[in-house]
Design a protein around this motif. Structure first.
Motif, PDB file in Angstrom:
ATOM      1  N   ILE A   1       7.333  68.075  -9.358  1.00  0.00           N
ATOM      2  CA  ILE A   1       6.609  67.855  -8.119  1.00  0.00           C
ATOM      3  C   ILE A   1       7.181  66.618  -7.456  1.00  0.00           C
ATOM      4  CG2 ILE A   1       4.358  67.344  -7.117  1.00  0.00           C
ATOM      5  CD1 ILE A   1       3.182  68.821  -9.613  1.00  0.00           C
ATOM      6  N   LYS A   2       7.648  66.775  -6.223  1.00  0.00           N
ATOM      7  CA  LYS A   2       8.171  65.643  -5.461  1.00  0.00           C
ATOM      8  C   LYS A   2       7.130  65.219  -4.438  1.00  0.00           C
ATOM      9  CE  LYS A   2      13.123  66.150  -5.802  1.00  0.00           C
ATOM     10  NZ  LYS A   2      14.367  66.111  -5.073  1.00  0.00           N
ATOM     11  N   LYS A   3       7.004  63.915  -4.288  1.00  0.00           N
ATOM     12  CA  LYS A   3       6.058  63.369  -3.324  1.00  0.00           C
ATOM     13  C   LYS A   3       6.773  63.074  -2.009  1.00  0.00           C
ATOM     14  CE  LYS A   3       3.547  61.443  -7.190  1.00  0.00           C
ATOM     15  NZ  LYS A   3       4.094  62.475  -8.034  1.00  0.00           N
ATOM     16  N   ARG A   4       6.238  63.567  -0.923  1.00  0.00           N
ATOM     17  CA  ARG A   4       6.775  63.300   0.406  1.00  0.00           C
ATOM     18  C   ARG A   4       5.869  62.295   1.096  1.00  0.00           C
ATOM     19  NH1 ARG A   4      11.463  65.080  -0.637  1.00  0.00           N
ATOM     20  NH2 ARG A   4      11.797  67.306  -0.569  1.00  0.00           N
ATOM     21  N   ALA A   5       6.451  61.247   1.635  1.00  0.00           N
ATOM     22  CA  ALA A   5       5.687  60.210   2.325  1.00  0.00           C
ATOM     23  C   ALA A   5       5.204  60.719   3.682  1.00  0.00           C
ATOM     24  CB  ALA A   5       6.550  58.963   2.508  1.00  0.00           C
ATOM     25  N   ALA A   6       4.156  60.086   4.195  1.00  0.00           N
ATOM     26  CA  ALA A   6       3.669  60.412   5.533  1.00  0.00           C
ATOM     27  C   ALA A   6       4.745  60.034   6.551  1.00  0.00           C
ATOM     28  CB  ALA A   6       2.381  59.653   5.817  1.00  0.00           C
ATOM     29  N   LYS A   7       4.815  60.802   7.640  1.00  0.00           N
ATOM     30  CA  LYS A   7       5.810  60.497   8.667  1.00  0.00           C
ATOM     31  C   LYS A   7       5.341  61.024  10.014  1.00  0.00           C
ATOM     32  CE  LYS A   7       8.547  64.646   7.706  1.00  0.00           C
ATOM     33  NZ  LYS A   7       9.859  65.155   7.320  1.00  0.00           N
ATOM     34  N   THR A   8       6.040  60.612  11.048  1.00  0.00           N
ATOM     35  CA  THR A   8       5.756  61.094  12.389  1.00  0.00           C
ATOM     36  C   THR A   8       6.793  62.139  12.748  1.00  0.00           C
ATOM     37  OG1 THR A   8       4.860  58.936  13.010  1.00  0.00           O
ATOM     38  CG2 THR A   8       5.460  60.421  14.798  1.00  0.00           C
ATOM     39  N   GLY A   9       6.313  63.280  13.231  1.00  0.00           N
ATOM     40  CA  GLY A   9       7.197  64.357  13.642  1.00  0.00           C
ATOM     41  C   GLY A   9       7.011  64.645  15.120  1.00  0.00           C
ATOM     42  N   ARG A  10       7.717  65.639  15.623  1.00  0.00           N
ATOM     43  CA  ARG A  10       7.624  66.012  17.032  1.00  0.00           C
ATOM     44  C   ARG A  10       7.253  67.485  17.153  1.00  0.00           C
ATOM     45  NH1 ARG A  10       7.424  62.400  20.660  1.00  0.00           N
ATOM     46  NH2 ARG A  10       8.194  63.848  22.212  1.00  0.00           N
ATOM     47  N   ASN A  11       6.322  67.761  18.056  1.00  0.00           N
ATOM     48  CA  ASN A  11       6.026  69.132  18.440  1.00  0.00           C
ATOM     49  C   ASN A  11       6.863  69.382  19.686  1.00  0.00           C
ATOM     50  OD1 ASN A  11       5.048  71.490  19.517  1.00  0.00           O
ATOM     51  ND2 ASN A  11       2.902  71.040  19.037  1.00  0.00           N
ATOM     52  N   ILE A  12       8.002  70.047  19.535  1.00  0.00           N
ATOM     53  CA  ILE A  12       8.944  70.156  20.656  1.00  0.00           C
ATOM     54  C   ILE A  12       8.427  71.061  21.770  1.00  0.00           C
ATOM     55  CG2 ILE A  12      10.984  69.560  19.315  1.00  0.00           C
ATOM     56  CD1 ILE A  12      11.634  72.530  19.143  1.00  0.00           C
TER      57      ILE A  12
END
Length: 97
Positions: A52-63
């Protein structure tokens, strides 16, 4: 290779009915999924590790709306092949472009 191909291959190699092999393969995969759903990694010596890999919170874009969205931290399943598995692929699979 598909799950059906794996079932056929195992059935041909050990001489058991495909229906029995199908059940074994399904239970094997269910056990891996169940263990990982509990947060456990699955170690298969000589083959690799389902982890299990942990992904950090991030900001993405709704294009489509051109807006920023927050993607929360989350876990994702991953597979890390064993050293012998990787070495076997490196020496036996030709590089293609």
């Amino acid at each position: 290779m598909t799950k059906a191909d794996i079932v056929n291959s195992i059935s041909n190699k050990i001489g058991l009915e495909k229906s029995e092999i199908q059940k074994v393969v399904e239970v094997f995969m269910d056990d891996i999924k169940t263990a990982m759903a509990k947060g456990d990694n699955v170690y298969l010596r000589g083959f690799g590790t389902f982890l299990i890999k942990k992904r950090a919170a991030k900001t993405g874009r709704n294009i489509s709306k051109n807006t920023a969205i927050k993607i929360p931290a989350h876990n994702v399943p991953a597979f890390k092949p064993s050293k012998s598995f990787v070495d076997n692929i490196k020496t036996n699979v030709k590089v293609t472009n």
